[in-house]
Write a protein that holds these residues in place. Structure first.
Motif, PDB file in Angstrom:
ATOM      1  N   GLN A 270      11.365 -14.921  -9.558  1.00  0.00           N
ATOM      2  CA  GLN A 270      10.853 -14.966 -10.917  1.00  0.00           C
ATOM      3  C   GLN A 270       9.581 -14.137 -10.976  1.00  0.00           C
ATOM      4  N   MET A 271       9.573 -13.147 -11.843  1.00  0.00           N
ATOM      5  CA  MET A 271       8.448 -12.230 -11.940  1.00  0.00           C
ATOM      6  C   MET A 271       7.845 -12.329 -13.335  1.00  0.00           C
ATOM      7  N   ASN A 272       6.610 -12.771 -13.389  1.00  0.00           N
ATOM      8  CA  ASN A 272       5.896 -12.910 -14.657  1.00  0.00           C
ATOM      9  C   ASN A 272       4.694 -11.969 -14.688  1.00  0.00           C
ATOM     10  N   SER A 273       4.161 -11.762 -15.863  1.00  0.00           N
ATOM     11  CA  SER A 273       2.980 -10.906 -16.036  1.00  0.00           C
ATOM     12  C   SER A 273       3.157  -9.574 -15.322  1.00  0.00           C
ATOM     13  N   LEU A 274       4.268  -8.968 -15.547  1.00  0.00           N
ATOM     14  CA  LEU A 274       4.588  -7.728 -14.837  1.00  0.00           C
ATOM     15  C   LEU A 274       3.648  -6.605 -15.218  1.00  0.00           C
ATOM     16  N   LYS A 275       3.367  -5.764 -14.230  1.00  0.00           N
ATOM     17  CA  LYS A 275       2.459  -4.632 -14.392  1.00  0.00           C
ATOM     18  C   LYS A 275       3.215  -3.339 -14.085  1.00  0.00           C
ATOM     19  N   PRO A 276       2.729  -2.225 -14.601  1.00  0.00           N
ATOM     20  CA  PRO A 276       3.390  -0.953 -14.283  1.00  0.00           C
ATOM     21  C   PRO A 276       3.507  -0.704 -12.768  1.00  0.00           C
ATOM     22  N   GLU A 277       2.523  -1.170 -12.014  1.00  0.00           N
ATOM     23  CA  GLU A 277       2.572  -0.954 -10.565  1.00  0.00           C
ATOM     24  C   GLU A 277       3.621  -1.807  -9.864  1.00  0.00           C
TER      25      GLU A 277
ATOM     26  N   TYR B 262      20.286  -8.551   6.881  1.00  0.00           N
ATOM     27  CA  TYR B 262      21.209  -7.962   5.925  1.00  0.00           C
ATOM     28  C   TYR B 262      20.429  -7.599   4.665  1.00  0.00           C
ATOM     29  N   TRP B 263      20.855  -6.493   4.037  1.00  0.00           N
ATOM     30  CA  TRP B 263      20.191  -6.004   2.824  1.00  0.00           C
ATOM     31  C   TRP B 263      21.175  -5.919   1.672  1.00  0.00           C
ATOM     32  N   GLY B 264      20.655  -6.198   0.489  1.00  0.00           N
ATOM     33  CA  GLY B 264      21.424  -5.944  -0.710  1.00  0.00           C
ATOM     34  C   GLY B 264      21.316  -4.481  -1.098  1.00  0.00           C
ATOM     35  N   GLN B 265      21.982  -4.129  -2.189  1.00  0.00           N
ATOM     36  CA  GLN B 265      22.025  -2.726  -2.608  1.00  0.00           C
ATOM     37  C   GLN B 265      20.799  -2.317  -3.414  1.00  0.00           C
ATOM     38  N   GLY B 266      20.032  -3.292  -3.839  1.00  0.00           N
ATOM     39  CA  GLY B 266      18.822  -3.010  -4.608  1.00  0.00           C
ATOM     40  C   GLY B 266      19.052  -3.069  -6.106  1.00  0.00           C
ATOM     41  N   THR B 267      17.997  -3.439  -6.817  1.00  0.00           N
ATOM     42  CA  THR B 267      18.029  -3.451  -8.276  1.00  0.00           C
ATOM     43  C   THR B 267      16.706  -2.871  -8.784  1.00  0.00           C
ATOM     44  N   GLN B 268      16.790  -2.011  -9.764  1.00  0.00           N
ATOM     45  CA  GLN B 268      15.600  -1.306 -10.250  1.00  0.00           C
ATOM     46  C   GLN B 268      14.844  -2.148 -11.266  1.00  0.00           C
ATOM     47  N   VAL B 269      13.542  -2.218 -11.074  1.00  0.00           N
ATOM     48  CA  VAL B 269      12.645  -2.858 -12.031  1.00  0.00           C
ATOM     49  C   VAL B 269      11.665  -1.795 -12.512  1.00  0.00           C
ATOM     50  N   THR B 270      11.634  -1.596 -13.816  1.00  0.00           N
ATOM     51  CA  THR B 270      10.724  -0.626 -14.417  1.00  0.00           C
ATOM     52  C   THR B 270       9.862  -1.329 -15.451  1.00  0.00           C
ATOM     53  N   VAL B 271       8.542  -1.231 -15.263  1.00  0.00           N
ATOM     54  CA  VAL B 271       7.597  -1.860 -16.183  1.00  0.00           C
ATOM     55  C   VAL B 271       6.868  -0.746 -16.920  1.00  0.00           C
ATOM     56  N   SER B 272       7.154  -0.636 -18.194  1.00  0.00           N
ATOM     57  CA  SER B 272       6.615   0.468 -18.980  1.00  0.00           C
ATOM     58  C   SER B 272       6.639   0.116 -20.453  1.00  0.00           C
ATOM     59  N   SER B 273       5.645   0.642 -21.163  1.00  0.00           N
ATOM     60  CA  SER B 273       5.619   0.445 -22.612  1.00  0.00           C
ATOM     61  C   SER B 273       6.278   1.630 -23.315  1.00  0.00           C
TER      62      SER B 273
ATOM     63  N   VAL C 250      11.172  -3.503 -18.669  1.00  0.00           N
ATOM     64  CA  VAL C 250      10.400  -4.539 -19.347  1.00  0.00           C
ATOM     65  C   VAL C 250       9.017  -3.992 -19.659  1.00  0.00           C
ATOM     66  N   GLN C 251       8.424  -4.492 -20.724  1.00  0.00           N
ATOM     67  CA  GLN C 251       7.076  -4.058 -21.082  1.00  0.00           C
ATOM     68  C   GLN C 251       6.041  -4.760 -20.211  1.00  0.00           C
ATOM     69  N   PRO C 252       4.883  -4.151 -20.051  1.00  0.00           N
ATOM     70  CA  PRO C 252       3.805  -4.836 -19.303  1.00  0.00           C
ATOM     71  C   PRO C 252       3.522  -6.208 -19.895  1.00  0.00           C
ATOM     72  N   GLY C 253       3.356  -7.177 -18.988  1.00  0.00           N
ATOM     73  CA  GLY C 253       3.151  -8.550 -19.412  1.00  0.00           C
ATOM     74  C   GLY C 253       4.428  -9.349 -19.529  1.00  0.00           C
ATOM     75  N   GLY C 254       5.552  -8.676 -19.443  1.00  0.00           N
ATOM     76  CA  GLY C 254       6.839  -9.343 -19.573  1.00  0.00           C
ATOM     77  C   GLY C 254       7.309  -9.997 -18.285  1.00  0.00           C
ATOM     78  N   SER C 255       8.509 -10.556 -18.341  1.00  0.00           N
ATOM     79  CA  SER C 255       9.075 -11.282 -17.212  1.00  0.00           C
ATOM     80  C   SER C 255      10.505 -10.844 -16.925  1.00  0.00           C
ATOM     81  N   LEU C 256      10.874 -10.980 -15.679  1.00  0.00           N
ATOM     82  CA  LEU C 256      12.255 -10.775 -15.240  1.00  0.00           C
ATOM     83  C   LEU C 256      12.556 -11.781 -14.142  1.00  0.00           C
ATOM     84  N   ARG C 257      13.822 -12.133 -14.007  1.00  0.00           N
ATOM     85  CA  ARG C 257      14.244 -12.952 -12.887  1.00  0.00           C
ATOM     86  C   ARG C 257      15.351 -12.235 -12.134  1.00  0.00           C
ATOM     87  N   LEU C 258      15.090 -11.971 -10.871  1.00  0.00           N
ATOM     88  CA  LEU C 258      16.088 -11.351 -10.010  1.00  0.00           C
ATOM     89  C   LEU C 258      16.885 -12.427  -9.291  1.00  0.00           C
TER      90      LEU C 258
END
Length: 116
Positions: free
Chosen positions: A81-88, A105-116, A12-20
């Motif tokens: 819910q993740m809004n206003s995402l930043k590269p960090e 207990y842990w899930g397997q993980g999901t990658q979130v990449t914030v980049s333009s 997702v681009q910086p400033g964007g949103s994702l919902r895990l």
């Protein structure tokens, strides 16, 4: 058999949103603590947000006001819910459930990449 299955990550681009999402099975989800953690390369895994069985939430300072954790006990599913995402915010995100007896207990993980 306990399973935690995460979904919703991506690029997702910086400033964007994702919902895990974290779909749980094999446990008493409604009586469990739900947490979302993240780990970036070279860093320790850190708690991003948590929600108690009664609904009390807590957030890391770095995500307050931008992320919202929630749970739907009828669906045995948790959300971040993740809004206003930043590269960090770029990291692998993990769902964690801690049952009433303290077992985690842990899930397997999901990658979130914030980049333009």
């Amino acid at each position: 058999q306990v399973q935690l299955v995460e979904s919703g990550g991506g690029l997702v681009q910086p400033g964007g949103s994702l919902r895990l999402s974290c779909a749980a099975s094999g446990i008493s989800f409604r009586t469990s603590f739900l947490g979302w953690y993240r780990q970036a390369p070279g860093n320790q895994r850190e708690l991003v947000a948590g929600v108690q069985s009664g609904g009390l939430t807590n957030y890391a300072d770095s995500v307050k006001g931008r992320f919202t954790i929630s749970r739907d006990n009828a669906k045995n599913t948790g959300y971040l819910q993740m809004n206003s995402l930043k590269p960090e915010d770029t990291a692998a995100y993990y769902c964690n459930v801690r049952t009433y007896d303290g077992t985690r207990y842990w899930g397997q993980g999901t990658q979130v990449t914030v980049s333009s």
